[in-house]
Structure formats: C-alpha cells, structure tokens
Design a protein around this motif. Structure first.
Motif, PDB file in Angstrom:
ATOM      1  N   ASP A  66       1.371  -0.921  -0.112  1.00 62.17           N
ATOM      2  CA  ASP A  66      -0.125  -0.047   0.099  1.00 62.17           C
ATOM      3  C   ASP A  66       0.609   1.236  -0.359  1.00 62.17           C
ATOM      4  OD1 ASP A  66      -2.511   0.035  -0.068  1.00 62.17           O
ATOM      5  OD2 ASP A  66      -2.911  -0.405   1.953  1.00 62.17           O
ATOM      6  N   ILE A  67       0.003   2.088  -0.573  1.00 64.31           N
ATOM      7  CA  ILE A  67       0.612   3.751  -0.018  1.00 64.31           C
ATOM      8  C   ILE A  67       0.118   3.634   0.707  1.00 64.31           C
ATOM      9  CG2 ILE A  67       2.139   4.320  -2.300  1.00 64.31           C
ATOM     10  CD1 ILE A  67      -0.686   6.092  -3.280  1.00 64.31           C
ATOM     11  N   GLY A  68       0.991   5.366   1.479  1.00 66.22           N
ATOM     12  CA  GLY A  68       0.621   5.665   2.854  1.00 66.22           C
ATOM     13  C   GLY A  68       0.656   7.098   3.176  1.00 66.22           C
ATOM     14  N   ILE A  69      -0.032   7.717   3.994  1.00 65.68           N
ATOM     15  CA  ILE A  69       0.077   9.045   4.458  1.00 65.68           C
ATOM     16  C   ILE A  69       0.339   8.868   5.964  1.00 65.68           C
ATOM     17  CG2 ILE A  69      -2.523   9.500   4.529  1.00 65.68           C
ATOM     18  CD1 ILE A  69      -1.348  11.908   2.983  1.00 65.68           C
ATOM     19  N   TYR A  70       0.483   8.564   6.389  1.00 69.73           N
ATOM     20  CA  TYR A  70       1.811   7.811   8.390  1.00 69.73           C
ATOM     21  C   TYR A  70       2.140   9.316   8.978  1.00 69.73           C
ATOM     22  CZ  TYR A  70       3.372   3.615   6.803  1.00 69.73           C
ATOM     23  OH  TYR A  70       4.023   2.660   6.082  1.00 69.73           O
ATOM     24  N   SER A  71       2.543   9.469   7.805  1.00 69.15           N
ATOM     25  CA  SER A  71       4.365  10.526   8.678  1.00 69.15           C
ATOM     26  C   SER A  71       4.556  11.248   7.351  1.00 69.15           C
ATOM     27  CB  SER A  71       5.285   9.619   8.344  1.00 69.15           C
ATOM     28  OG  SER A  71       5.514   9.502   7.191  1.00 69.15           O
ATOM     29  N   ASP A  72       5.174  12.314   7.601  1.00 71.69           N
ATOM     30  CA  ASP A  72       5.351  13.521   7.186  1.00 71.69           C
ATOM     31  C   ASP A  72       6.372  13.381   6.162  1.00 71.69           C
ATOM     32  OD1 ASP A  72       3.754  15.432   8.863  1.00 71.69           O
ATOM     33  OD2 ASP A  72       5.647  16.068   9.347  1.00 71.69           O
ATOM     34  N   ARG A  73       7.133  12.264   5.896  1.00 73.90           N
ATOM     35  CA  ARG A  73       8.319  11.622   5.274  1.00 73.90           C
ATOM     36  C   ARG A  73       6.778  11.192   3.745  1.00 73.90           C
ATOM     37  NH1 ARG A  73      10.278   9.458   9.305  1.00 73.90           N
ATOM     38  NH2 ARG A  73       8.917   7.117   8.902  1.00 73.90           N
ATOM     39  N   HIS A  74       6.142  11.301   3.718  1.00 78.05           N
ATOM     40  CA  HIS A  74       5.196  10.273   2.534  1.00 78.05           C
ATOM     41  C   HIS A  74       5.076  11.311   1.536  1.00 78.05           C
ATOM     42  CE1 HIS A  74       4.249   6.950   5.401  1.00 78.05           C
ATOM     43  NE2 HIS A  74       4.719   5.806   4.552  1.00 78.05           N
ATOM     44  N   ILE A  75       4.648  12.877   2.124  1.00 82.71           N
ATOM     45  CA  ILE A  75       4.110  13.907   1.706  1.00 82.71           C
ATOM     46  C   ILE A  75       5.169  14.106   0.358  1.00 82.71           C
ATOM     47  CG2 ILE A  75       4.083  16.169   2.149  1.00 82.71           C
ATOM     48  CD1 ILE A  75       3.750  16.417   4.747  1.00 82.71           C
ATOM     49  N   ASP A  88      -4.876  10.092  14.048  1.00 78.07           N
ATOM     50  CA  ASP A  88      -4.159   9.480  12.603  1.00 78.07           C
ATOM     51  C   ASP A  88      -5.344  10.482  10.824  1.00 78.07           C
ATOM     52  OD1 ASP A  88      -2.618   8.049  14.181  1.00 78.07           O
ATOM     53  OD2 ASP A  88      -3.485   5.761  13.985  1.00 78.07           O
ATOM     54  N   TYR A  89      -6.647   9.824  11.080  1.00 80.77           N
ATOM     55  CA  TYR A  89      -7.042  10.375  10.267  1.00 80.77           C
ATOM     56  C   TYR A  89      -7.125  11.884  10.357  1.00 80.77           C
ATOM     57  CZ  TYR A  89      -9.805   6.286   9.082  1.00 80.77           C
ATOM     58  OH  TYR A  89      -9.810   5.316   8.657  1.00 80.77           O
ATOM     59  N   ARG A  90      -6.966  12.750  10.666  1.00 81.47           N
ATOM     60  CA  ARG A  90      -6.796  14.261  11.430  1.00 81.47           C
ATOM     61  C   ARG A  90      -5.977  14.382  10.264  1.00 81.47           C
ATOM     62  NH1 ARG A  90      -4.135  18.102  13.926  1.00 81.47           N
ATOM     63  NH2 ARG A  90      -3.383  16.974  15.599  1.00 81.47           N
ATOM     64  N   LEU A  91      -4.400  14.283  11.469  1.00 78.99           N
ATOM     65  CA  LEU A  91      -3.008  14.500  10.559  1.00 78.99           C
ATOM     66  C   LEU A  91      -2.958  14.102   9.480  1.00 78.99           C
ATOM     67  CD1 LEU A  91      -0.712  12.988  14.027  1.00 78.99           C
ATOM     68  CD2 LEU A  91      -1.591  15.505  13.485  1.00 78.99           C
ATOM     69  N   ALA A  92      -3.657  12.802   8.903  1.00 78.17           N
ATOM     70  CA  ALA A  92      -3.324  12.755   7.678  1.00 78.17           C
ATOM     71  C   ALA A  92      -4.444  13.701   7.216  1.00 78.17           C
ATOM     72  CB  ALA A  92      -4.248  10.996   7.284  1.00 78.17           C
ATOM     73  N   ALA A  93      -5.346  13.547   6.915  1.00 78.08           N
ATOM     74  CA  ALA A  93      -5.913  15.338   6.320  1.00 78.08           C
ATOM     75  C   ALA A  93      -4.900  16.260   6.056  1.00 78.08           C
ATOM     76  CB  ALA A  93      -7.366  15.919   7.160  1.00 78.08           C
ATOM     77  N   ARG A  94      -4.486  16.456   7.607  1.00 81.80           N
ATOM     78  CA  ARG A  94      -3.319  18.061   6.970  1.00 81.80           C
ATOM     79  C   ARG A  94      -2.307  17.464   5.863  1.00 81.80           C
ATOM     80  NH1 ARG A  94      -0.195  19.898  12.761  1.00 81.80           N
ATOM     81  NH2 ARG A  94      -2.463  20.859  13.116  1.00 81.80           N
ATOM     82  N   ARG A  95      -1.287  16.756   6.274  1.00 79.84           N
ATOM     83  CA  ARG A  95      -0.555  15.944   4.903  1.00 79.84           C
ATOM     84  C   ARG A  95      -1.517  16.215   3.958  1.00 79.84           C
ATOM     85  NH1 ARG A  95       0.382  11.792   9.061  1.00 79.84           N
ATOM     86  NH2 ARG A  95       1.921  11.942  10.594  1.00 79.84           N
ATOM     87  N   SER A  96      -2.710  15.463   3.446  1.00 86.11           N
ATOM     88  CA  SER A  96      -3.678  15.616   2.270  1.00 86.11           C
ATOM     89  C   SER A  96      -3.020  17.447   1.484  1.00 86.11           C
ATOM     90  CB  SER A  96      -4.039  15.283   3.065  1.00 86.11           C
ATOM     91  OG  SER A  96      -4.786  13.978   2.470  1.00 86.11           O
ATOM     92  N   GLU A 155      -1.605  19.572   2.479  1.00 86.06           N
ATOM     93  CA  GLU A 155       0.588  19.635   2.135  1.00 86.06           C
ATOM     94  C   GLU A 155       0.477  18.558   0.652  1.00 86.06           C
ATOM     95  OE1 GLU A 155       3.140  19.480   5.423  1.00 86.06           O
ATOM     96  OE2 GLU A 155       1.411  19.844   7.248  1.00 86.06           O
ATOM     97  N   ALA A 156       0.498  17.440   0.380  1.00 84.45           N
ATOM     98  CA  ALA A 156       0.787  16.960  -0.407  1.00 84.45           C
ATOM     99  C   ALA A 156      -0.421  17.479  -2.042  1.00 84.45           C
ATOM    100  CB  ALA A 156       0.486  15.512  -0.447  1.00 84.45           C
ATOM    101  N   GLY A 157      -0.676  18.608  -2.172  1.00 88.48           N
ATOM    102  CA  GLY A 157      -1.443  19.050  -2.505  1.00 88.48           C
ATOM    103  C   GLY A 157      -2.741  18.530  -3.205  1.00 88.48           C
ATOM    104  N   PHE A 158      -3.437  17.425  -2.934  1.00 87.59           N
ATOM    105  CA  PHE A 158      -4.592  17.105  -2.784  1.00 87.59           C
ATOM    106  C   PHE A 158      -5.792  18.241  -3.224  1.00 87.59           C
ATOM    107  CE2 PHE A 158      -2.272  13.341  -0.928  1.00 87.59           C
ATOM    108  CZ  PHE A 158      -2.559  12.394  -2.730  1.00 87.59           C
ATOM    109  N   ASP A 159      -6.652  17.470  -3.880  1.00 89.22           N
ATOM    110  CA  ASP A 159      -7.548  19.042  -3.692  1.00 89.22           C
ATOM    111  C   ASP A 159      -8.803  18.119  -2.828  1.00 89.22           C
ATOM    112  OD1 ASP A 159      -6.062  20.086  -6.051  1.00 89.22           O
ATOM    113  OD2 ASP A 159      -6.764  18.753  -7.372  1.00 89.22           O
TER     114      ASP A 159
END
Length: 333
Positions: A75-84, A149-157, A159-163
């Motif tokens: 899987d791909i993940g978004i559970y750390s800032d390194r995934h951004i 975990d979901y809240r932080l994933a939303a923040r990273r989303s 930052e990663a440029g998702f619309d």
C-alpha cells in the motif's frame, strides 16, 4: 437552467464549494506498487498522470493513515510527514493534466495486511476469516488515537497538494466495520444504535474538517449492502449519513457494496450497484456517485439524466486502457 433530463456526463458538477468540469470520476484502484515504507513511486506518477486526462477528478488508491492499517503490504501511506513529498510528485503530475486529484484515506481494521500489521484491531473481537485472525476490540482511547491519525493524514493531504479527500468507509475496512451491526457488537457510545455505529464516521469527519475547513471537498465511500441478513442496507445507511451531510461534514457519497464478509454478490451485471445509489439519492441532499461496471457513455448519460446518480466513477477499464476515460468523454451521447 440545467434540468435533470438535460444533464449528462459533460455537465459540470459542484461538490462542496468546488465545481468540476464533468461527471466522470476515476475510482480508486489499488496499484500494489508502494515501497516497503508506504511511499508512492514513479509508477504512481506515470499511471495517474496518464489516466487523469479529461475526467472531472481522480481518486487515488487506498492511502493508509496508519502503518498498522495498510490493506496490503505494498500500500501507499500518509501516516508520516515523510510520505508528503512522494505524494506531491503524484499530485503535480495530475495537475499538469488540468485535473483535480483526491486522496482516499483508509484503515483496514480487521482486514489489515497480516504481513505488516503488529496489532489487528476492530470495533469488536470478531474475525473476518481465519487468514486475518481475531482482532482486538478497540478501547475508547484507541479510537481517539485513530481519529487523530485521520486528522494528521488530512493535514498531510493538503500539504501534498490534494484537492479533496475521500474517506474510505466501504469494503469491510475499519469504518465500515463500525457501521455494520454484523461486525460492531459494542454497547458503548460507538455501537448499539445506528447513531452509535455511525459515531466513528462522524468523529473522523469532524477531525478531518478541523484541518480542511468547510469549503474543501470531503466525500465518503460506503458499501450500501453487506449481502447478508441483518447487515447494512441502502436505506438504513442513507439515514445514518443524512445528519452528517446536513451538518456539513460530507459533500458527496460514493456508493459501492460488499466486503464486510467473505461473500460475493450473486449477480454483477453492468450497473449492479446502481439501485443502492438510487435509494441513497432519494434520502440525501448531496451528490451521489455511482460505480460498478458502468462502462459506456450512453449508460452513464442515462443514469445521470434519469436522476439515479449525479456522477459516475470507472476503474477497471483504465487498467487495461489508460485512455479509456478520455475516449468515453469524447464520445457523443
């Protein structure tokens, strides 16, 4: 003024506060190409850029909010800032096609990949099957940690440029496990009644909204039926979602089915999930997305014109022909 009958796949659609150019959506499809650490790879950049052309928006595959909740080992993940940064390269490539891109946030719960799961969890200690084994029942503090975990994933989303964000509450994964009475036997605030079984979904959406604000598109993918007696059905699920939509927590519903139990629908003809989407549309005042073997332009146009759903998502044809969606948009009704 655009009437229902005059709408078709080419008609723009507004989800939340965002208008999209048409009503053809790329459904999330696992690529099985993530790195061992859950990073997106060059494959994702090339694949999503290729299939993005011409569609209203694209939803990437399941993206894990926890290292402990991956659906498959790659899987791909978004559970750390390194995934951004790896995900930023994917969103940039899709944006180069002038197409918006959503992330699908997920946690497998009792269906998390055994190879990479240290502690299998679920609302209740009820196994999916012998392969996955019996999960541990989540405590309230465990649930609160997951919501974070979901809240932080939303923040990273963001930052990663998702619309936009699609919250995965279908196919037997964690949030679906809470929604269904077949897998949720809790007697506390997160179970018991339909409202209680929907509490994790509500709390997770509220946490996501705390990061996105009210105008960023947030949609939910659901399984409208469990294909089993005593399980979820479209009308019950619609009534569970209705107050969440009314409170501005979700902007659209993506209607799939099944996955909670190791059973398959008896018939998977073209549009086999459409009746569930149509029932949910009768109860909800947000756009409803239909999916499930809707592979021709004429069929998609008819669904939209008849008001059975507001948009159509396609997936599998794009794995065989990356230009399928572009051709579908280019065809005449």
């Amino acid at each position: 003024m655009i009437t229902t009958k005059s709408r078709n796949l080419d008609t723009p659609i507004t989800i939340g506060s965002t208008e999209f150019r048409n009503r053809l959506i790329v459904a999330p499809m696992q690529q099985y190409k993530g790195s061992p650490q859950g990073y997106a790879t060059e494959h994702h950049i090339q694949h999503y850029a290729r299939i993005a052309k011409g569609v209203g928006f694209l939803i990437v595959e399941s993206t894990a909010v926890s290292a402990n909740g991956r659906l498959v080992p790659n899987d791909i993940g978004i559970y750390s800032d390194r995934h951004i940064d790896p995900l930023k390269r994917v969103t940039a490539a899709v944006h180069d096609q002038q197409t918006p891109i959503f992330v699908q946030l997920s946690h497998g719960g009792r269906k998390s990949a055994p190879e990479v799961t240290q502690r299998l969890i679920a609302p209740s200690a009820i196994p999916y099957d012998d392969f996955y084994g019996t999960p541990a029942e989540l405590s309230v503090s465990d649930i609160e940690a997951l919501i974070e975990d979901y809240r932080l994933a939303a923040r990273r989303s963001i930052e990663a440029g998702f619309d936009g964000i699609e919250l995965h509450a279908a196919h037997g994964f964690l949030i679906h496990q809470f929604l269904s009475p077949l897998s949720n036997h809790r007697s506390d605030a997160y179970g018991g009644t339909p409202q209680g079984r929907a509490k994790l979904l509500r709390d997770t959406l509220a946490a996501i909204r705390s990061e996105t604000g009210p105008h960023y598109p947030v949609i939910v993918r659901v399984s409208a039926t469990d294909y089993a007696e005593g399980g979820l059905n479209p009308q019950e699920l619609a009534l569970m979602l209705k107050p969440l939509a009314a409170d501005g927590l979700l902007d659209a519903v993506d209607v799939s089915s099944g996955g909670l139990l190791p059973v398959q629908p008896a018939d998977t003809h073209p549009g086999y999930q459409l009746p569930a989407a149509a029932i949910m549309k009768q109860h909800l005042h947000v756009p409803v997305i239909a999916v499930g073997k809707i592979y021709t332009r004429s069929f998609a146009d008819q669904i939209i014109a008849d008001g059975l759903a507001d948009a159509v998502a396609i997936g599998r044809p794009l794995l065989e022909d990356p230009d399928y969606a572009q051709a579908m948009i280019g065809l005449q009704a």
